[in-house]
Design an enzyme around this catalytic site. Structure first.
Site, PDB file in Angstrom:
ATOM      1  N   TYR A 239       0.772  -1.213   0.094  1.00  0.00           N
ATOM      2  CA  TYR A 239      -0.035  -0.159   0.088  1.00  0.00           C
ATOM      3  C   TYR A 239       0.811   1.160   0.131  1.00  0.00           C
ATOM      4  CZ  TYR A 239      -2.882   3.625   2.078  1.00  0.00           C
ATOM      5  OH  TYR A 239      -3.601   4.951   2.335  1.00  0.00           O
ATOM      6  N   LYS A 243       1.487   4.051  -2.915  1.00  0.00           N
ATOM      7  CA  LYS A 243       1.114   5.279  -2.761  1.00  0.00           C
ATOM      8  C   LYS A 243       2.506   6.314  -3.157  1.00  0.00           C
ATOM      9  CE  LYS A 243      -2.187   6.681  -1.390  1.00  0.00           C
ATOM     10  NZ  LYS A 243      -3.529   7.440  -2.468  1.00  0.00           N
TER      11      LYS A 243
END
Length: 497
Positions: A239, A243
């Site tokens: 994640y 990002k």
């Protein structure tokens, strides 16, 4: 530089991606409530056609309790008219291409003529997401949004929502710095090449399909690849790694388009607007709070002295609107805002635990048979090695973590993933995923955000008796917030009790 947010929003046309997500719908509700004279809100949702997109927005956004204040203020008829006049449901997918998965050429042309502000909230937030999914949504999806925004002739700003934890596992005081691709090297001195990462992912996916692997095996392999690549380059999970790559791609390709990156920490229930305590799902530490309240958790991996950086969702939405009003149309804008509490108003995991003990002692939950559940203080273990040893020695893994797994992953009857071995596997994976955050030693500098908030307060003091866009974490009394707002909100809106 515009600071009056209500005036700024008037007659603006705004594209919002990820519109059915928790933060995005709070952002949309706030705009419609404070400035019904916004010109148009284009809300992009993953859907196959206009009808499906409209249905998703109705059921997943506008019919939620979040909109009850707006509904009470306007009445059903006026609210429906407002939504009809101001909201355009857009079926699409940011991971598809630079047209954002839209097929209607007339709609695309109209949007590119009208849009003033692009707000990208779309993301996959699973820590161990499949690498192909994480890359295409969080990294290249952000680039697709940027390229679409560049084609919007009136575009004044791209506001991109990231996460403060793009910092990885760095300890200490963490400034609101930009992330530059050319600065990223792993321990062996190898530079990060985002296009190489994409090609590597595609090649691995091709191999798995050629080997005729099941979808379950492909998913597991792609999750493992994401975690492997993230850790190779210095991030704890897929994640935050993807990002981070999204931020790097935006920075490298923004050209003259003003860009603001909002980096929230752990987002929690509403502090005050449209009413206190609204939340969807178990977020951040909520699963542990609820497991504790249910009496199924007796120990947990956490450093009681580590700061748990939380921020209410309505404060994040207020910061987004204020940042947009401040920077829209600015030249050479590339700003980062940490929106959190660890610097100005920190609360530790130990303090949260004490607050939870007091709350559930005074307000115990009931078990399925109706009896009151008694809670006792957790045993905290401050390292992964000690935690694994304790669980093995005391044979507590099936008893403690499996019950937590049942809360986080409610199993359907007959679901093969609900068997004991699968739960044990998920339990250990869960602890490994949470480890970087429950043992986190960083404090997020928020001087940019603090200055933005101070300027907003000064502007609002001239024109209003009430702060309409407050995002100052110093106003939060954590004991009061958790016991009178957040935990009751979890019980009402998540547990439905």
């Amino acid at each position: 530089m515009e600071l009056n947010c209500v005036q700024f929003l008037e007659n603006k046309t705004i594209l919002v991606t990820g519109a059915t997500g928790f933060l995005a719908k709070v952002f949309v509700e706030k705009i419609l409530r404070v400035q019904p004279n916004v010109k148009k809100l284009y809300l992009l949702v993953r859907a196959s056609n206009d009808e499906a997109a409209t249905k998703r927005l109705r059921t997943e956004v506008f019919e939620k309790d979040l909109f009850k204040v707006l509904r009470e203020n306007l009445g059903d008829e006026k609210l429906n008219r407002l939504l009809y006049d101001k909201v355009v449901s857009v079926p699409g997918d940011i991971a598809t291409d630079e047209q954002l998965g839209m097929n209607d050429s007339n709609l695309i042309e109209r949007m590119q003529k009208e849009i003033d502000i692009v707000v990208n909230v779309a993301a996959t937030t699973n820590f161990d997401e499949r690498y192909d999914v994480g890359l295409e949504i969080n990294a290249f999806g952000a680039l697709n949004i940027l390229n679409f925004a560049k084609k919007c002739v009136r575009a004044q700003l791209l506001l991109h929502v990231s996460t403060a934890y793009v910092c990885g596992e760095k300890p200490g005081f963490l400034p609101e710095n930009l992330i530059f691709l050319e600065d990223i090297r792993n321990e062996d001195g190898l530079r990060l090449d985002i296009n190489f990462e994409r090609e590597l992912m595609k090649e691995r996916l091709k191999e798995l399909k050629e080997q005729d692997c099941s979808e379950e095996d492909i998913t597991l392999a792609m999750k493992e690849l994401g975690m492997e690549r993230a850790k190779l380059h210095g991030w704890p999970n897929t994640y935050v790694f993807t990002k981070s790559m999204g931020e790097m791609l935006l920075g490298n390709h923004k050209e003259n388009l003003p860009l603001v990156i909002i980096r929230p920490t752990m987002i929690t229930s509403t502090f005050s607007e449209p009413f206190p305590g609204w939340i969807e799902g178990l977020r951040t530490v909520d699963s542990v709070i609820i497991a504790f309240g249910k009496g199924v958790l007796k120990c947990f991996l956490v450093d009681v002295n580590s700061v748990c950086d939380m921020i209410p969702v309505d404060m994040v939405a207020n910061a987004m609107i204020t940042a947009a009003a401040t920077h829209a149309g600015g030249s050479k804008v590339h700003m980062v805002y940490h929106v959190g509490s660890s610097h100005q108003n920190p609360v530790t995991f130990g303090e949260i635990h004490e607050i939870a003990v007091r709350y559930f002692t005074k307000n115990p939950l009931r078990s399925r048979n109706g009896s009151l559940i008694t809670v006792s203080k957790l045993r905290f273990i401050s390292s992964m090695a000690l935690f694994s040893f304790y669980m093995t020695l005391r044979y507590k893994l099936p008893l403690q973590l499996l019950k937590l797994i049942d809360i986080i992953y409610p199993w359907r009857k007959g679901d093969k993933y609900g068997d004991k071995n699968r739960k044990i596997e998920l339990a250990m994976r869960l602890v490994e995923l949470y480890e970087p955050y429950v043992l986190f030693k960083g404090i997020f500098d928020d001087r940019n955000t603090k200055s933005l908030c101070a300027n907003q307060k000064e502007e609002e003091s001239k024109n209003s008796e009430k702060m309409m866009f407050d995002f100052d974490p110093k106003v939060i009394n954590w004991g009061d917030y958790l016991t009178t707002i957040h935990i009751p909100g979890l019980i009402t809106h998540v547990l439905k009790r």
